[in-house]
Design a protein around this motif. Sequence first.
Motif, PDB file in Angstrom:
ATOM      1  N   ARG A   1      -0.908   4.441 -11.636  1.00 25.68           N
ATOM      2  CA  ARG A   1      -0.761   3.162 -10.958  1.00 25.68           C
ATOM      3  C   ARG A   1       0.113   2.213 -11.768  1.00 25.68           C
ATOM      4  O   ARG A   1      -0.065   2.026 -12.967  1.00 25.68           O
TER       5      ARG A   1
ATOM      6  N   VAL B   1       1.176   4.283  -2.991  1.00 30.54           N
ATOM      7  CA  VAL B   1       0.986   5.717  -2.767  1.00 30.54           C
ATOM      8  C   VAL B   1       2.183   6.500  -3.280  1.00 30.54           C
ATOM      9  O   VAL B   1       2.046   7.519  -3.974  1.00 30.54           O
ATOM     10  N   ARG B   2       3.384   6.019  -2.966  1.00 30.97           N
ATOM     11  CA  ARG B   2       4.611   6.734  -3.350  1.00 30.97           C
ATOM     12  C   ARG B   2       4.843   6.712  -4.857  1.00 30.97           C
ATOM     13  O   ARG B   2       5.586   7.548  -5.389  1.00 30.97           O
ATOM     14  N   SER B   3       4.213   5.762  -5.564  1.00 30.99           N
ATOM     15  CA  SER B   3       4.465   5.645  -7.005  1.00 30.99           C
ATOM     16  C   SER B   3       3.783   6.741  -7.809  1.00 30.99           C
ATOM     17  O   SER B   3       4.009   6.859  -9.004  1.00 30.99           O
TER      18      SER B   3
ATOM     19  N   SER C   1      -8.389  -1.329  -3.418  1.00 35.95           N
ATOM     20  CA  SER C   1      -7.619  -0.396  -4.234  1.00 35.95           C
ATOM     21  C   SER C   1      -6.226  -0.936  -4.497  1.00 35.95           C
ATOM     22  O   SER C   1      -5.733  -0.917  -5.628  1.00 35.95           O
ATOM     23  N   ALA C   2      -5.593  -1.437  -3.442  1.00 38.00           N
ATOM     24  CA  ALA C   2      -4.231  -1.949  -3.594  1.00 38.00           C
ATOM     25  C   ALA C   2      -4.198  -3.268  -4.350  1.00 38.00           C
ATOM     26  O   ALA C   2      -3.362  -3.482  -5.230  1.00 38.00           O
TER      27      ALA C   2
ATOM     28  N   VAL D   1      -9.508   0.263   0.934  1.00 40.56           N
ATOM     29  CA  VAL D   1      -8.049   0.357   0.797  1.00 40.56           C
ATOM     30  C   VAL D   1      -7.483  -0.964   0.279  1.00 40.56           C
ATOM     31  O   VAL D   1      -6.626  -0.994  -0.618  1.00 40.56           O
TER      32      VAL D   1
ATOM     33  N   ASN E   1      -6.981  -2.630  -7.868  1.00 41.77           N
ATOM     34  CA  ASN E   1      -7.245  -1.321  -8.468  1.00 41.77           C
ATOM     35  C   ASN E   1      -8.752  -1.063  -8.501  1.00 41.77           C
ATOM     36  O   ASN E   1      -9.273  -0.401  -9.404  1.00 41.77           O
TER      37      ASN E   1
ATOM     38  N   VAL F   1       0.817  -1.214   0.000  1.00 37.53           N
ATOM     39  CA  VAL F   1       0.000   0.000   0.000  1.00 37.53           C
ATOM     40  C   VAL F   1       0.849   1.262   0.000  1.00 37.53           C
ATOM     41  O   VAL F   1       0.640   2.181  -0.801  1.00 37.53           O
ATOM     42  N   SER F   2       1.839   1.329   0.876  1.00 39.89           N
ATOM     43  CA  SER F   2       2.665   2.538   0.965  1.00 39.89           C
ATOM     44  C   SER F   2       3.418   2.799  -0.333  1.00 39.89           C
ATOM     45  O   SER F   2       3.519   3.941  -0.789  1.00 39.89           O
ATOM     46  N   GLN F   3       3.937   1.713  -0.948  1.00 39.74           N
ATOM     47  CA  GLN F   3       4.674   1.877  -2.202  1.00 39.74           C
ATOM     48  C   GLN F   3       3.771   2.353  -3.321  1.00 39.74           C
ATOM     49  O   GLN F   3       4.165   3.165  -4.168  1.00 39.74           O
TER      50      GLN F   3
ATOM     51  N   LYS G   1     -12.495  -0.389  -5.930  1.00 41.36           N
ATOM     52  CA  LYS G   1     -12.881   0.555  -4.892  1.00 41.36           C
ATOM     53  C   LYS G   1     -14.272   0.223  -4.357  1.00 41.36           C
ATOM     54  O   LYS G   1     -15.100  -0.375  -5.056  1.00 41.36           O
TER      55      LYS G   1
END
Length: 367
Positions: free
Chosen positions: A132, A126-128, A320-321, A317, A324, A122-124, A326
């Motif tokens: 997506r 967001v950082r990307s 989404s991860a 969440v 992709n 998840v964090s990665q 929701k």
Amino acid sequence: MANHLLSIEGLPKFYSIIYHHFVEMSIIAFADLGLADLLAEGTSSSGHTAEEIADKNNWNSDLIHRILRSCSDVGIVEQIGDDRHFVLTKSGKLLTSDHPSKTRNFLRFSLGSWARGVGSAVSQIVRSGPERNNSDIYHLTDGVNLYDWLARPEHKEELDIFSGAMTALSLQGLDVVVAGVDFSHFRFIVDCGGCGGTFLAHILKNNPNVEQGIVFDMPHTIKQATNHEFEIRKIESSRYKFVAGDLLDPTTIPPKADAYIIKDVLESFDDEKTISVFLSVRQACEDKANVAVFIVEAVILPDDGTRINWCANGLDVFLSAGFNGKVRTVDEYKRLLNASGLEFVKVHPINAPASIIEACVNPTRQT
């Protein structure tokens, strides 16, 4: 009114989250190892020890004992006698492989290695940035999406786990969801993405006026489907059948039904793919008027002080991860339905945690 997963505040809130995660590790190990099946063996009321289980399988008896002890804290097993013997509780029996609830499969999928990998990504993601990159997740499934990976013959065990998890998901709030809509005036219903048929079977049981129901799903899912869910509810075989196809290919969708149900499918799709599904269903209806479409998914409902969205928000969440996808609001569904030429009718706010969005294809107007 704000709603919280945990009522405690401050640092103890985070201690609680962390220690619950540690217990979760014991529970998933319990499910993965099939310890419920091993504890269920035999008829002795004195239970089994970790040593007995380990000796039969050449396992680590010390760690098994510690896993069982941790699971006893959450009521999955009970320590009896000398505290070295364990028996299943009523809840623990749900985790046997042959239990109709498929709870073991649900745990193994939702807390297993793929889901853990999704959580770690998840964090990665967001950082990307806004674009997506599916490689954040696809490396967990050999470079393809989860569904294509499950369709491969070498992943039959994983497909069995996933299918069982979907059956367990269908059972969640089943009575409430089925009772939320009057299906009795339909004669022909198609359950899109119906997997093993749990939801449709429950509809047919409670609505004898429905003459024909079809479980429609991907070929690899239909291939392993059985009549079990219908047989245990004593549904006549003439009232149901399984059909393989693809929701994105309207030529494979059974045509001209009175109602189409789309359950636990669209939340795994992005908006573009969701619109494509609606267009496929619309095309399958051909020129038939007033065809009902029921979208049975988790929905983020307006916070009126009585509804709790934390299940839907957390699931959002994960979806989404992992896909992709929701969890959508009612307004978001209205927008997608409108873009597809379907008419929004109303929302049935079951909140179980699924709710039902009702739409219509080719509505006719009364003058």
